[in-house]
Structures are given as structure tokens and as C-alpha cells.
Design a protein around this motif. Structure first.
Motif, PDB file in Angstrom:
ATOM      1  N   ALA A  33      48.932  31.148  26.345  1.00 24.87           N
ATOM      2  CA  ALA A  33      47.664  30.473  26.627  1.00 24.87           C
ATOM      3  C   ALA A  33      47.843  29.481  27.773  1.00 24.87           C
ATOM      4  N   GLN A  34      48.978  28.775  27.772  1.00 21.65           N
ATOM      5  CA  GLN A  34      49.251  27.821  28.849  1.00 21.65           C
ATOM      6  C   GLN A  34      49.602  28.540  30.148  1.00 21.65           C
ATOM      7  N   GLU A  35      50.478  29.528  30.055  1.00 23.56           N
ATOM      8  CA  GLU A  35      50.927  30.237  31.260  1.00 23.56           C
ATOM      9  C   GLU A  35      49.790  30.977  31.956  1.00 23.56           C
ATOM     10  N   ASP A  36      48.932  31.632  31.152  1.00 22.05           N
ATOM     11  CA  ASP A  36      47.881  32.475  31.711  1.00 22.05           C
ATOM     12  C   ASP A  36      46.515  31.783  31.757  1.00 22.05           C
ATOM     13  N   ASN A  37      46.470  30.528  31.318  1.00 22.95           N
ATOM     14  CA  ASN A  37      45.223  29.760  31.282  1.00 22.95           C
ATOM     15  C   ASN A  37      44.140  30.493  30.478  1.00 22.95           C
ATOM     16  N   VAL A  38      44.471  30.776  29.213  1.00 20.99           N
ATOM     17  CA  VAL A  38      43.544  31.452  28.297  1.00 20.99           C
ATOM     18  C   VAL A  38      43.375  30.546  27.069  1.00 20.99           C
ATOM     19  N   PRO A  39      42.428  29.606  27.123  1.00 21.47           N
ATOM     20  CA  PRO A  39      42.272  28.654  26.023  1.00 21.47           C
ATOM     21  C   PRO A  39      41.894  29.302  24.688  1.00 21.47           C
TER      22      PRO A  39
END
Length: 106
Positions: free
Chosen positions: A48-54
Motif C-alpha cells: 500500500a505504501q510502495e504502490d500508493n494504494v490506500p
């Protein structure tokens, strides 16, 4: 929380991980095995952090919350103890029924 709710959260997280990261998980195992589920939660938060997927982090938090509401392993009884108790309860015959008389009528 019922097991069906835990399974639903695991299934939703499975679908998100498959769509967003290509990762395939075992939904049923995630719902019953806390160690596996926590590893999936860790992986989902990392991606979620690496790919910016909240949305991944949100569902990982939901699963984490459900996992921590389950009693700790120390509070659980081993399956062997539960099974032995069930066998003992079935072996002991029920007490004989005593006829009850109402007034003088049987």
C-alpha cells in the motif's frame, strides 16, 4: 465477530491484492490461521505504501483489527481437550428417568 465476517474481509483483501499486486492468497487459510493472516497484513501494508494504494492499507487494518479481537492462543483450549471432553460427555449415560405421579394418577 462471526467467522463469516472474517472470511468476507479476507476475501476482499485477497481480491485487492490480486488486482493491485498480482499476489494470490488463500482466503480460507487467512481466515483461520493468524500467522498467515498477519503476514498478509504486513505484505498488504507494505505494498500500500510502495504502490500508493490506500485501499489495501484500509482492508489490511480491518483484518488486523478482527485478528486481535480473537482470544489469544493461551485462552483457547487444545482441540484434543475439547474432543476428549465431548467423548466423555457422550459416554456417561443420562440419569434414569424417575416416573412422576401427579396426585394418585400415573
Amino acid at each position: 465477530m462471526p467467522d463469516s465476517d472474517k472470511l468476507a474481509i479476507a476475501a476482499h483483501l485477497h481480491v485487492l491484492l490480486r488486482r493491485k499486486t498480482g499476489r494470490v492468497t488463500d482466503t480460507e487459510w487467512m481466515a483461520v490461521n493468524a500467522d498467515y493472516a498477519m503476514e498478509i497484513v504486513r505484505f498488504a501494508r507494505q505494498r500500500a505504501q510502495e504502490d500508493n494504494v490506500p485501499e489495501l492499507a484500509e482492508w489490511a487494518d480491518r483484518l488486523d483489527h478482527v485478528l486481535h479481537r480473537v482470544p489469544s492462543p493461551a485462552a483457547r483450549r487444545p482441540l484434543l481437550d475439547v474432543a476428549a471432553q465431548a467423548v466423555r460427555e457422550r459416554i456417561v449415560p443420562p440419569p434414569p428417568e424417575v416416573p412422576r405421579y401427579v396426585g394418585g394418577i400415573r
